[in-house]
Design a protein around this motif. Structure first.
Motif, PDB file in Angstrom:
ATOM      1  N   THR A 152       0.621  -1.339   0.365  1.00 59.93           N
ATOM      2  CA  THR A 152      -0.004   0.108   0.011  1.00 59.93           C
ATOM      3  C   THR A 152       0.633   1.226   0.031  1.00 59.93           C
ATOM      4  OG1 THR A 152      -1.556  -1.283   1.109  1.00 59.93           O
ATOM      5  CG2 THR A 152      -2.328   1.241   1.035  1.00 59.93           C
ATOM      6  N   VAL A 290      -7.550   5.523   1.188  1.00 61.25           N
ATOM      7  CA  VAL A 290      -8.852   5.497   2.276  1.00 61.25           C
ATOM      8  C   VAL A 290      -9.448   4.353   1.946  1.00 61.25           C
ATOM      9  CG1 VAL A 290     -11.482   5.795   2.333  1.00 61.25           C
ATOM     10  CG2 VAL A 290      -9.841   8.037   1.240  1.00 61.25           C
ATOM     11  N   ALA A 291      -8.706   3.503   1.035  1.00 62.17           N
ATOM     12  CA  ALA A 291      -9.373   1.721   1.131  1.00 62.17           C
ATOM     13  C   ALA A 291      -8.307   0.717   2.379  1.00 62.17           C
ATOM     14  CB  ALA A 291      -8.505   1.198  -0.701  1.00 62.17           C
ATOM     15  N   LEU A 293      -7.239   1.952   4.459  1.00 66.55           N
ATOM     16  CA  LEU A 293      -7.833   2.343   6.662  1.00 66.55           C
ATOM     17  C   LEU A 293      -9.268   2.158   6.385  1.00 66.55           C
ATOM     18  CD1 LEU A 293      -7.095   6.125   6.393  1.00 66.55           C
ATOM     19  CD2 LEU A 293      -5.946   4.390   7.274  1.00 66.55           C
ATOM     20  N   MET A 294     -10.003   1.533   5.629  1.00 60.27           N
ATOM     21  CA  MET A 294     -11.328   1.378   5.805  1.00 60.27           C
ATOM     22  C   MET A 294     -11.591  -0.461   5.832  1.00 60.27           C
ATOM     23  SD  MET A 294     -13.890   3.359   3.649  1.00 60.27           S
ATOM     24  CE  MET A 294     -15.033   2.423   4.001  1.00 60.27           C
ATOM     25  N   SER A 295     -10.567  -1.100   5.086  1.00 63.02           N
ATOM     26  CA  SER A 295     -11.002  -2.410   3.906  1.00 63.02           C
ATOM     27  C   SER A 295     -10.983  -3.532   5.331  1.00 63.02           C
ATOM     28  CB  SER A 295      -9.573  -3.309   3.217  1.00 63.02           C
ATOM     29  OG  SER A 295      -9.285  -2.459   2.267  1.00 63.02           O
ATOM     30  N   TRP A 297     -11.447  -2.406   7.934  1.00 67.05           N
ATOM     31  CA  TRP A 297     -13.793  -2.697   9.178  1.00 67.05           C
ATOM     32  C   TRP A 297     -14.392  -3.067   8.170  1.00 67.05           C
ATOM     33  CZ3 TRP A 297     -17.107   0.221   6.746  1.00 67.05           C
ATOM     34  CH2 TRP A 297     -18.375   0.179   8.243  1.00 67.05           C
ATOM     35  N   ALA A 298     -14.521  -2.905   7.058  1.00 69.56           N
ATOM     36  CA  ALA A 298     -15.040  -3.280   6.213  1.00 69.56           C
ATOM     37  C   ALA A 298     -15.267  -4.980   5.832  1.00 69.56           C
ATOM     38  CB  ALA A 298     -14.951  -2.840   5.312  1.00 69.56           C
ATOM     39  N   ARG A 301     -16.794  -5.980   9.635  1.00 70.58           N
ATOM     40  CA  ARG A 301     -18.424  -5.409   9.608  1.00 70.58           C
ATOM     41  C   ARG A 301     -19.514  -6.648   8.853  1.00 70.58           C
ATOM     42  NH1 ARG A 301     -22.880  -4.200  10.701  1.00 70.58           N
ATOM     43  NH2 ARG A 301     -23.144  -2.224  11.596  1.00 70.58           N
TER      44      ARG A 301
END
Length: 306
Positions: A152, A290-291, A293-295, A297-298, A301
């Motif tokens: 990344t 952003v991906a 950071l969010m991956s 968590w996503a 979830r």
């Protein structure tokens, strides 16, 4: 947060930081070089970009990954990986300088594409070596995090390098040669940074018995066929790879479309087109960040398929 804490631990590891620096410099140079290639093909005033020219540029960028990639590991198991970073980046610096000369001279297009293809071919070995060397500088507990962080960070470095390349091209009166020379300087810095790592730290282990090279290459080819059979029996893995293939295809098609729109539809001159392309590049970099950071968590979830 555990991830933030582990990230702090990773960055305190001296050899991990050095290996990461080699990656960031190398991939930022890749971004510079690739933007120079794209802008030369699409935005040079003396050229009218054709679908064939764009297809040639895309082939230069992608063919080494498709043709060389599966066999890179066979050679990396035989070569000291630190030396791969050193000599690979030195070779790319020389080849990039050659490309800069070709941009200034009236030479056939195929000669320019051949030089660019050599740069991206060497890149395949360097990137594979960087991934193979990670377990040598990170403990097993944090290896997954390191495998997530390093590529990344490298992608962000490549995007930042592309942004710098666009800025320099606008300031340097449209000279792609100046941009390519910047890429050569970054390749040289990456090579010098690799010297801060101990020669034998990154492997491969000495004394291992290797099969003859021809046998190892043929075994890899048979392994690719066996892998396809394996996927045919495991639909989940096949669907995941198919989804990634479609996504990358669409991303490539969208990239070409944005290049052409910036050049011919959304701008009146070359500078305006490059400015719009810079905005698209910035949006892409923000999306990668952003991906990343969010991956995690996503996935936690919604699950992998969600």
């Amino acid at each position: 947060m555990p991830v933030v804490r582990d990230l702090g631990v990773l960055l305190r590891l001296r050899n991990f930081r050095r290996l990461l620096a080699v990656r960031l410099l190398s991939q930022s140079a890749d971004g510079v070089y690739q933007v120079a290639l794209a802008t030369h093909v699409v935005f040079s005033p003396e050229k009218q970009a054709t679908p064939a020219a764009i297809a040639s540029a895309m082939a230069v960028l992608l063919l080494p990954y498709s043709l060389i990639g599966p066999f890179a590991g066979v050679l990396l198991d035989r070569w000291p990986r630190r030396q791969v970073f050193l000599y690979g980046n030195l070779l790319r610096a020389v080849l990039a300088c050659s490309t800069a000369v070709l941009l200034l001279a009236p030479v056939p297009d195929w000669l320019f594409y051949a030089s660019a293809l050599c740069v991206t071919a060497v890149n395949r070995f360097v990137l594979a070596g960087l991934s193979a060397a990670l377990p040598r500088v990170v403990d097993t507990e944090r290896l997954v995090l390191a495998n997530s962080l390093s590529p990344t960070a490298g992608t962000l470095a490549a995007t930042a390098g592309g942004g710098v390349a666009l800025t320099i091209r606008l300031l340097a009166d449209g000279s792609n040669a100046v941009v390519v020379l910047l890429g050569a300087a970054l390749y040289l810095l990456s090579a010098l940074t690799s010297l801060t790592l101990p020669r034998t730290l990154l492997g491969p282990d000495r004394g291992l018995d290797h099969a003859p090279l021809r046998e190892a290459l043929s075994s890899t080819a048979r392994g690719l066929v066996a892998g396809l059979r394996h996927l045919a029996e495991r639909k989940d893995a096949a669907y995941a790879l198919a989804a990634m293939t479609v996504l990358r295809f669409c991303y490539g098609a969208l990239t070409v479309m944005v290049l052409m729109l910036c050049r011919y539809a959304w701008s009146d001159d070359e500078s305006d087109g490059l400015g719009l392309l810079s905005l698209a590049l910035g949006a892409s970099a923000a999306g990668y960040f952003v991906a990343a950071l969010m991956s995690p968590w996503a996935v936690g979830r919604f699950g992998r398929y969600g």
